[in-house]
Design a protein around this motif. Structure first.
Motif, PDB file in Angstrom:
ATOM      1  N   ARG A   1       4.892 -16.197   1.717  1.00 46.63           N
ATOM      2  CA  ARG A   1       4.499 -17.459   2.677  1.00 46.63           C
ATOM      3  C   ARG A   1       6.065 -17.165   3.849  1.00 46.63           C
ATOM      4  N   ALA A   2       7.108 -16.713   3.797  1.00 43.38           N
ATOM      5  CA  ALA A   2       8.010 -16.629   4.548  1.00 43.38           C
ATOM      6  C   ALA A   2       7.614 -15.002   5.607  1.00 43.38           C
ATOM      7  N   LEU A   3       7.345 -14.156   4.591  1.00 42.86           N
ATOM      8  CA  LEU A   3       6.993 -13.273   5.262  1.00 42.86           C
ATOM      9  C   LEU A   3       5.827 -13.218   6.009  1.00 42.86           C
ATOM     10  N   ASP A   4       5.055 -14.146   5.796  1.00 45.98           N
ATOM     11  CA  ASP A   4       3.487 -14.202   6.281  1.00 45.98           C
ATOM     12  C   ASP A   4       4.046 -14.504   7.933  1.00 45.98           C
ATOM     13  N   ARG A   5       4.611 -15.342   7.554  1.00 47.37           N
ATOM     14  CA  ARG A   5       5.144 -16.021   8.751  1.00 47.37           C
ATOM     15  C   ARG A   5       6.081 -15.055   9.702  1.00 47.37           C
ATOM     16  N   PHE A   6       7.398 -14.226   9.445  1.00 44.05           N
ATOM     17  CA  PHE A   6       7.467 -13.458   9.716  1.00 44.05           C
ATOM     18  C   PHE A   6       6.449 -11.818  10.155  1.00 44.05           C
ATOM     19  N   GLY A   7       5.481 -12.508   9.748  1.00 48.75           N
ATOM     20  CA  GLY A   7       4.312 -11.021  10.417  1.00 48.75           C
ATOM     21  C   GLY A   7       4.216  -9.724   9.228  1.00 48.75           C
ATOM     22  N   PHE A   8       4.842  -9.862   8.518  1.00 51.21           N
ATOM     23  CA  PHE A   8       4.728  -9.054   7.562  1.00 51.21           C
ATOM     24  C   PHE A   8       3.464  -8.538   7.182  1.00 51.21           C
ATOM     25  N   ILE A   9       2.753  -9.188   6.034  1.00 56.34           N
ATOM     26  CA  ILE A   9       1.696  -9.675   5.807  1.00 56.34           C
ATOM     27  C   ILE A   9       1.038  -8.825   6.422  1.00 56.34           C
ATOM     28  N   GLU A  10       0.493  -8.832   8.098  1.00 57.86           N
ATOM     29  CA  GLU A  10      -0.476  -8.106   8.939  1.00 57.86           C
ATOM     30  C   GLU A  10      -0.101  -6.885   8.957  1.00 57.86           C
ATOM     31  N   PHE A  11       1.554  -6.225   9.272  1.00 63.87           N
ATOM     32  CA  PHE A  11       2.533  -5.547   9.422  1.00 63.87           C
ATOM     33  C   PHE A  11       1.662  -4.775   7.766  1.00 63.87           C
ATOM     34  N   ALA A  12       2.456  -5.219   6.654  1.00 62.45           N
ATOM     35  CA  ALA A  12       1.465  -3.803   5.797  1.00 62.45           C
ATOM     36  C   ALA A  12       0.197  -3.782   5.018  1.00 62.45           C
ATOM     37  N   THR A  13      -1.018  -4.641   6.017  1.00 62.83           N
ATOM     38  CA  THR A  13      -2.270  -4.375   5.389  1.00 62.83           C
ATOM     39  C   THR A  13      -3.238  -3.246   7.059  1.00 62.83           C
ATOM     40  N   THR A  14      -1.978  -3.106   8.093  1.00 65.03           N
ATOM     41  CA  THR A  14      -2.800  -2.405   9.222  1.00 65.03           C
ATOM     42  C   THR A  14      -2.121  -1.299   9.354  1.00 65.03           C
ATOM     43  N   ILE A  15      -0.362  -1.397   8.648  1.00 66.22           N
ATOM     44  CA  ILE A  15       0.069   0.133   8.865  1.00 66.22           C
ATOM     45  C   ILE A  15      -0.258   1.170   8.130  1.00 66.22           C
ATOM     46  N   ALA A  16      -0.330   1.144   6.860  1.00 67.68           N
ATOM     47  CA  ALA A  16      -0.825   1.983   5.927  1.00 67.68           C
ATOM     48  C   ALA A  16      -2.226   1.831   5.400  1.00 67.68           C
ATOM     49  N   PRO A  17      -3.001   3.175   6.015  1.00 71.31           N
ATOM     50  CA  PRO A  17      -4.691   3.188   5.544  1.00 71.31           C
ATOM     51  C   PRO A  17      -5.024   3.373   3.798  1.00 71.31           C
ATOM     52  N   GLY A  18      -5.743   2.097   3.777  1.00 68.33           N
ATOM     53  CA  GLY A  18      -6.250   1.678   2.582  1.00 68.33           C
ATOM     54  C   GLY A  18      -5.523   0.833   2.596  1.00 68.33           C
ATOM     55  N   VAL A  19      -4.145   0.372   2.236  1.00 68.33           N
ATOM     56  CA  VAL A  19      -3.910  -0.954   2.034  1.00 68.33           C
ATOM     57  C   VAL A  19      -5.512  -1.967   2.151  1.00 68.33           C
ATOM     58  N   ARG A  20      -5.705  -1.647   3.151  1.00 64.42           N
ATOM     59  CA  ARG A  20      -6.828  -3.527   3.374  1.00 64.42           C
ATOM     60  C   ARG A  20      -7.534  -3.427   2.237  1.00 64.42           C
ATOM     61  N   ASP A  21      -8.451  -1.925   2.388  1.00 63.58           N
ATOM     62  CA  ASP A  21      -9.537  -2.063   0.983  1.00 63.58           C
ATOM     63  C   ASP A  21      -9.092  -2.322  -0.410  1.00 63.58           C
ATOM     64  N   VAL A  22      -7.359  -1.954  -0.314  1.00 64.76           N
ATOM     65  CA  VAL A  22      -7.162  -2.017  -2.236  1.00 64.76           C
ATOM     66  C   VAL A  22      -6.808  -3.583  -2.451  1.00 64.76           C
ATOM     67  N   LEU A  23      -6.259  -4.185  -1.159  1.00 64.46           N
ATOM     68  CA  LEU A  23      -5.905  -5.524  -1.471  1.00 64.46           C
ATOM     69  C   LEU A  23      -7.635  -6.146  -1.983  1.00 64.46           C
ATOM     70  N   LEU A  24      -8.043  -5.864  -0.906  1.00 64.66           N
ATOM     71  CA  LEU A  24     -10.238  -6.635  -0.808  1.00 64.66           C
ATOM     72  C   LEU A  24     -10.291  -6.061  -2.164  1.00 64.66           C
ATOM     73  N   SER A  25     -10.691  -4.722  -2.994  1.00 61.84           N
ATOM     74  CA  SER A  25     -11.288  -4.809  -4.305  1.00 61.84           C
ATOM     75  C   SER A  25     -10.342  -5.030  -5.255  1.00 61.84           C
ATOM     76  N   GLY A  26      -9.160  -5.570  -4.932  1.00 57.70           N
ATOM     77  CA  GLY A  26      -8.197  -6.106  -5.741  1.00 57.70           C
ATOM     78  C   GLY A  26      -8.309  -7.678  -6.484  1.00 57.70           C
ATOM     79  N   LYS A  27      -9.147  -7.841  -5.727  1.00 56.02           N
ATOM     80  CA  LYS A  27      -8.982  -9.483  -5.513  1.00 56.02           C
ATOM     81  C   LYS A  27     -10.577  -9.530  -5.910  1.00 56.02           C
ATOM     82  N   VAL A  28     -12.051  -8.480  -5.702  1.00 53.32           N
ATOM     83  CA  VAL A  28     -12.931  -8.608  -6.406  1.00 53.32           C
ATOM     84  C   VAL A  28     -12.139  -8.285  -8.072  1.00 53.32           C
ATOM     85  N   TYR A  29     -11.813  -7.424  -8.317  1.00 54.14           N
ATOM     86  CA  TYR A  29     -11.496  -7.303  -9.962  1.00 54.14           C
ATOM     87  C   TYR A  29     -10.863  -7.994 -10.909  1.00 54.14           C
TER      88      TYR A  29
END
Length: 332
Positions: free
Chosen positions: A105-133
């Motif tokens: 949650r601290a990483l989220d406050r510092f904006g790391f989560i948003e950075f991690a899900t936008t800087i690397a192509p494909g990461v967002r889809d991996v996280l979304l499909s990972g929750k479905v899995y």
């Protein structure tokens, strides 16, 4: 009996405007009608499920939504809903697998989560499909979670579905080894197995049918399991072939139409009859187009199902009506 008795993950995709979210919602209700607990997920951030069922916007939390159609003995299961966003999925992943609750949650406050899900192509889809899995393959890390008999995913559109589910290829460019790579390989085992089916929604128009054909080809090339083709918004078949041909040619018997109106007690004039004849011609032309596109759907080498166009629009009652059609045709 269902055509898909072994499937636990039903992925529903389709070109925009074909009614993909409507079909996913109706399918969840139909599956729950067999006494199953079903989770209906969405990943596009549109809160389409909330609007469809006229409830408050869904959080990143599984919520009871409605019950399914009653089965033969009167019993029915329950439909739960989940709105998945990448940031929340990453925080949950860090907490479950790395015990980074507060730190995450601290990483989220510092904006790391948003950075991690936008800087690397494909990461967002991996996280979304990972929750479905995770929803399909519940384990001891998610204590107290509901074990669902089926999960229905209101997925991204047809043009993106193969990329979205092919997490192995997406992660391959990010990590060759390690826990992320291992998890993606495990996810692909499910996504490519008989426990998954990717259903494609279309309407009987040239562009949606062509996109459906292209989507099926991409899924098969990626070795992802193609389910059924759901043809949505089909026009009623009330006219005989002879009347359709006459309407299409603008040759309907005007006197017959006037006589039918009179017999029904409807006051009419020439303008009303002209309007009805024009609408009949438009309907006949559209029906001819639908018939030509239906022939193409039949050649896609996938089971097909049809849902009627509902003149009154889509509400909860309409979803139950569509669920009944899906059950009767064997999709659920």
């Amino acid at each position: 009996m269902s055509d898909w008795p072994k499937v636990r993950l039903h992925v529903v995709t389709g070109k925009g405007g074909t009614g993909k979210s409507t079909v996913a919602s109706a399918l969840a209700i139909a599956l729950a009608g067999r006494g199953k607990n079903v989770l209906l997920c969405e990943v596009e951030g549109r809160q389409g499920i909330a609007r469809m069922f006229d409830v408050d916007p869904l959080p990143y939390e599984e919520r009871r939504l409605t019950t399914g159609l009653p089965n033969e003995s009167g019993g029915r299961g329950v439909v739960h809903a989940l709105h998945i966003d990448a940031e929340s999925a990453l925080l949950e992943y860090l907490a479950m697998y790395y015990r980074l609750g507060r730190a995450g949650r601290a990483l989220d406050r510092f904006g790391f989560i948003e950075f991690a899900t936008t800087i690397a192509p494909g990461v967002r889809d991996v996280l979304l499909s990972g929750k479905v899995y995770e929803a399909v393959q519940r384990n001891s890390r998610n204590k107290g979670a509901i074990d669902y008999d089926a999960v229905v995913l209101d997925a991204p559109p047809t043009g993106r579905i193969a990329q979205f589910l092919n997490v192995g290829g997406e992660v391959g460019g990010l990590a060759k080894v390690g826990p992320v790579k291992a998890q993606s390989d495990t996810m692909m085992t499910l996504f490519r197995s008989p426990r998954t089916a990717v259903h494609l929604v279309t309407v009987l128009e040239e562009m949606p049918v062509q996109e459906t054909a292209d989507g099926i080809a991409e899924l098969r090339a990626a070795r992802l399991p193609v389910g059924g083709v759901i043809v949505n918004q089909v026009r009623p078949k009330d006219l005989t072939p002879d009347d359709l041909a006459a309407a299409r040619a603008g040759a309907l018997d005007r006197g017959r139409v006037e006589a039918d109106l009179k017999a029904a007690g409807v006051e009419h004039d020439a303008a009303l009859v002209d309007g009805l004849l024009a609408e009949a011609q438009d309907h006949a032309v559209r029906r001819a187009l639908e018939d030509s596109q239906r022939e193409i759907v039949a050649r896609l080498n996938a089971p097909s199902y049809e849902l009627p166009r509902l003149a009154a629009g889509i509400d909860l009652g309409a979803l139950y009506e569509l669920a009944g059609h899906l059950r009767a045709q064997g999709l659920a």
